[in-house]
Design a protein around this motif. Structure first.
Motif, PDB file in Angstrom:
ATOM      1  N   ILE A  38      -4.251  44.191  -9.071  1.00 19.26           N
ATOM      2  CA  ILE A  38      -3.842  45.546  -9.425  1.00 19.26           C
ATOM      3  C   ILE A  38      -4.106  45.759 -10.908  1.00 19.26           C
ATOM      4  CG2 ILE A  38      -1.899  47.142  -9.582  1.00 19.26           C
ATOM      5  CD1 ILE A  38      -0.650  45.654  -7.222  1.00 19.26           C
ATOM      6  N   PRO A  39      -4.886  46.762 -11.270  1.00 23.84           N
ATOM      7  CA  PRO A  39      -5.209  46.951 -12.694  1.00 23.84           C
ATOM      8  C   PRO A  39      -4.029  47.467 -13.498  1.00 23.84           C
ATOM      9  CG  PRO A  39      -6.103  48.741 -11.408  1.00 23.84           C
ATOM     10  CD  PRO A  39      -5.532  47.754 -10.420  1.00 23.84           C
ATOM     11  N   ILE A  40      -4.118  47.257 -14.791  1.00 29.28           N
ATOM     12  CA  ILE A  40      -3.093  47.717 -15.725  1.00 29.28           C
ATOM     13  C   ILE A  40      -3.603  48.968 -16.411  1.00 29.28           C
ATOM     14  CG2 ILE A  40      -1.764  47.122 -17.776  1.00 29.28           C
ATOM     15  CD1 ILE A  40      -2.236  44.182 -17.012  1.00 29.28           C
ATOM     16  N   GLU A  41      -2.779  50.009 -16.483  1.00 31.39           N
ATOM     17  CA  GLU A  41      -3.154  51.218 -17.190  1.00 31.39           C
ATOM     18  C   GLU A  41      -2.220  51.412 -18.379  1.00 31.39           C
ATOM     19  OE1 GLU A  41      -3.510  54.665 -14.797  1.00 31.39           O
ATOM     20  OE2 GLU A  41      -4.398  53.602 -13.095  1.00 31.39           O
ATOM     21  N   GLY A  42      -2.771  51.977 -19.442  1.00 32.56           N
ATOM     22  CA  GLY A  42      -1.943  52.232 -20.608  1.00 32.56           C
ATOM     23  C   GLY A  42      -2.801  52.695 -21.764  1.00 32.56           C
ATOM     24  N   PRO A  43      -2.185  53.261 -22.796  1.00 28.25           N
ATOM     25  CA  PRO A  43      -2.956  53.797 -23.925  1.00 28.25           C
ATOM     26  C   PRO A  43      -3.731  52.745 -24.678  1.00 28.25           C
ATOM     27  CG  PRO A  43      -0.595  53.745 -24.418  1.00 28.25           C
ATOM     28  CD  PRO A  43      -0.738  53.456 -22.966  1.00 28.25           C
ATOM     29  N   GLU A  49     -10.196  50.325 -14.256  1.00 25.55           N
ATOM     30  CA  GLU A  49     -10.408  50.652 -12.855  1.00 25.55           C
ATOM     31  C   GLU A  49     -10.291  49.429 -11.958  1.00 25.55           C
ATOM     32  OE1 GLU A  49     -13.992  52.807 -12.228  1.00 25.55           O
ATOM     33  OE2 GLU A  49     -13.119  54.672 -12.999  1.00 25.55           O
ATOM     34  N   GLN A  50     -10.733  48.273 -12.463  1.00 30.88           N
ATOM     35  CA  GLN A  50     -10.653  47.066 -11.663  1.00 30.88           C
ATOM     36  C   GLN A  50     -10.284  45.890 -12.553  1.00 30.88           C
ATOM     37  OE1 GLN A  50     -13.848  46.188  -8.953  1.00 30.88           O
ATOM     38  NE2 GLN A  50     -14.366  48.334  -8.659  1.00 30.88           N
ATOM     39  N   LEU A  51      -9.556  44.952 -11.991  1.00 26.90           N
ATOM     40  CA  LEU A  51      -9.220  43.706 -12.673  1.00 26.90           C
ATOM     41  C   LEU A  51      -9.542  42.560 -11.726  1.00 26.90           C
ATOM     42  CD1 LEU A  51      -7.970  42.154 -15.053  1.00 26.90           C
ATOM     43  CD2 LEU A  51      -5.743  42.427 -13.941  1.00 26.90           C
ATOM     44  N   ALA A  52     -10.507  41.729 -12.105  1.00 27.41           N
ATOM     45  CA  ALA A  52     -10.957  40.630 -11.246  1.00 27.41           C
ATOM     46  C   ALA A  52     -10.458  39.301 -11.793  1.00 27.41           C
ATOM     47  CB  ALA A  52     -12.478  40.617 -11.159  1.00 27.41           C
ATOM     48  N   LEU A  53      -9.997  38.444 -10.900  1.00 28.10           N
ATOM     49  CA  LEU A  53      -9.652  37.064 -11.229  1.00 28.10           C
ATOM     50  C   LEU A  53     -10.792  36.191 -10.712  1.00 28.10           C
ATOM     51  CD1 LEU A  53      -7.648  34.848 -12.143  1.00 28.10           C
ATOM     52  CD2 LEU A  53      -6.686  34.939  -9.829  1.00 28.10           C
ATOM     53  N   VAL A  54     -11.496  35.532 -11.619  1.00 24.95           N
ATOM     54  CA  VAL A  54     -12.670  34.725 -11.267  1.00 24.95           C
ATOM     55  C   VAL A  54     -12.336  33.257 -11.515  1.00 24.95           C
ATOM     56  CG1 VAL A  54     -15.116  34.308 -11.718  1.00 24.95           C
ATOM     57  CG2 VAL A  54     -14.185  36.626 -11.942  1.00 24.95           C
ATOM     58  N   GLN A  55     -12.527  32.410 -10.500  1.00 30.52           N
ATOM     59  CA  GLN A  55     -12.177  30.994 -10.605  1.00 30.52           C
ATOM     60  C   GLN A  55     -13.305  30.121 -10.077  1.00 30.52           C
ATOM     61  OE1 GLN A  55      -8.377  31.400  -8.382  1.00 30.52           O
ATOM     62  NE2 GLN A  55      -7.404  30.515 -10.201  1.00 30.52           N
ATOM     63  N   TYR A  62     -10.301  36.246 -16.400  1.00 29.97           N
ATOM     64  CA  TYR A  62      -9.937  37.598 -16.005  1.00 29.97           C
ATOM     65  C   TYR A  62     -11.017  38.546 -16.519  1.00 29.97           C
ATOM     66  CZ  TYR A  62      -5.221  36.367 -14.479  1.00 29.97           C
ATOM     67  OH  TYR A  62      -4.151  35.853 -13.793  1.00 29.97           O
ATOM     68  N   VAL A  63     -11.476  39.439 -15.640  1.00 34.29           N
ATOM     69  CA  VAL A  63     -12.477  40.434 -16.013  1.00 34.29           C
ATOM     70  C   VAL A  63     -11.883  41.813 -15.759  1.00 34.29           C
ATOM     71  CG1 VAL A  63     -14.832  41.289 -15.685  1.00 34.29           C
ATOM     72  CG2 VAL A  63     -14.322  38.844 -15.351  1.00 34.29           C
ATOM     73  N   GLY A  64     -11.613  42.541 -16.822  1.00 36.04           N
ATOM     74  CA  GLY A  64     -11.076  43.887 -16.701  1.00 36.04           C
ATOM     75  C   GLY A  64     -12.174  44.905 -16.934  1.00 36.04           C
ATOM     76  N   PHE A  65     -12.397  45.782 -15.972  1.00 41.27           N
ATOM     77  CA  PHE A  65     -13.441  46.805 -16.058  1.00 41.27           C
ATOM     78  C   PHE A  65     -12.818  48.126 -16.484  1.00 41.27           C
ATOM     79  CE2 PHE A  65     -14.997  43.750 -12.882  1.00 41.27           C
ATOM     80  CZ  PHE A  65     -16.272  43.484 -13.377  1.00 41.27           C
TER      81      PHE A  65
END
Length: 271
Positions: A38-43, A49-55, A62-65
């Motif tokens: 679940i992505p994080i939104e904030g100022p 839009e997307q938050l990927a956990l890559v292992q 963590y890759v946050g788009f």
């Protein structure tokens, strides 16, 4: 440890697509696992839009788009000051409309290997149009294609032989009021357990020679395990150098650890 990657537009992958993209990067990523969170939104982050956990193996990234440009002051710090790539790439960087933040959260303890793991993910983002990768820790950046292997090359070899000042350590010039000429210095080397380097030069000196001097100094420290400090000496093909701490009026050279090259007149053969 983190890197940021710029894109001309936001075209974000689903987990299965992202997995296949990364698997094509290198055999070490053959068993990579990608999980969307679940992505994080904030100022402070804009719209993620997307938050990927890559292992894979001992690595977690963590890759946050984000479908917004990177902050202008970050581009000023990492792109405008970069010396080692073409202006066309810098223009692409300033024209980007979206970016991704890559954050290392794995078990690898070596900062250099953390950087290399992040660089693999950056290369994996090329199919999405990834243009320039930023290293805020080192105040530098480079085109993502510089990290990718050419025909006949292998990614691990490219990343293991990548010159320090391509992405892992910044290389900048400073014009300082009250100081004639230029200062050339590095940024971010203490994160790799090495001191930053600095040298005051005349304006007409070729900065590429300073790049080669700094690169060989980092190569020596990395290969031998020796960490130069104030009072040590170094001999290259033409000059002898003595390292010193920054002086009181050189606060612009601030770094957690930095040494200044001071040229010395030759005193005869050294053994």
């Amino acid at each position: 440890m983190n890197l940021q990657v710029l894109f001309p537009r936001a075209v974000w992958p689903f987990a299965d697509t992202f997995t296949r993209m990364l698997q094509k990067v290198h055999p070490s990523l053959a068993h990579v696992r990608v999980e969307m969170r679940i992505p994080i939104e904030g100022p402070s982050v804009g719209l993620m839009e997307q938050l990927a956990l890559v292992q894979w193996a001992q690595h977690t990234v963590y890759v946050g788009f984000l479908s917004v440009p990177a902050p202008a002051d970050l581009l000023e710090q990492t792109v405008n000051t970069a010396l080692l790539y073409e202006d066309a790439w810098k223009e692409q960087a300033h024209a980007h409309t979206a970016h991704a933040i890559l954050i290392y959260k794995g078990q690898e303890r070596s900062p250099l290997e953390q950087y290399r793991a992040l660089a693999k993910i950056a290369v994996g983002l090329l199919p999405l149009g990834a243009s320039v990768v930023l290293n805020p820790n080192a105040c530098t950046s480079c085109p993502v294609v510089r990290l990718a292997p050419q025909p006949g090359e292998e990614l691990e070899q490219v990343l293991s032989t990548l010159p320090w000042m391509t992405l892992f350590i910044g290389f900048v010039t400073l014009q300082v009021e009250g100081h004639e000429g230029l200062w050339v210095r590095t940024c971010g080397a203490p994160r790799l357990n090495m001191p930053d380097l600095a040298l005051h030069i005349d304006r007409d000196q070729d900065v590429r020679n300073i790049y080669r001097l700094f690169r060989s100094t980092f190569d020596t420290m990395h290969s031998t395990g020796v960490r130069f400090k104030a009072g040590d000496m170094l001999v290259d093909e033409e000059l002898q150098w003595k390292f010193r701490q920054p002086r009181a009026d050189e606060g612009f050279l601030y770094s957690p650890q930095l040494i200044v090259f001071e040229p010395m007149p030759p005193t005869g053969p050294m053994h």
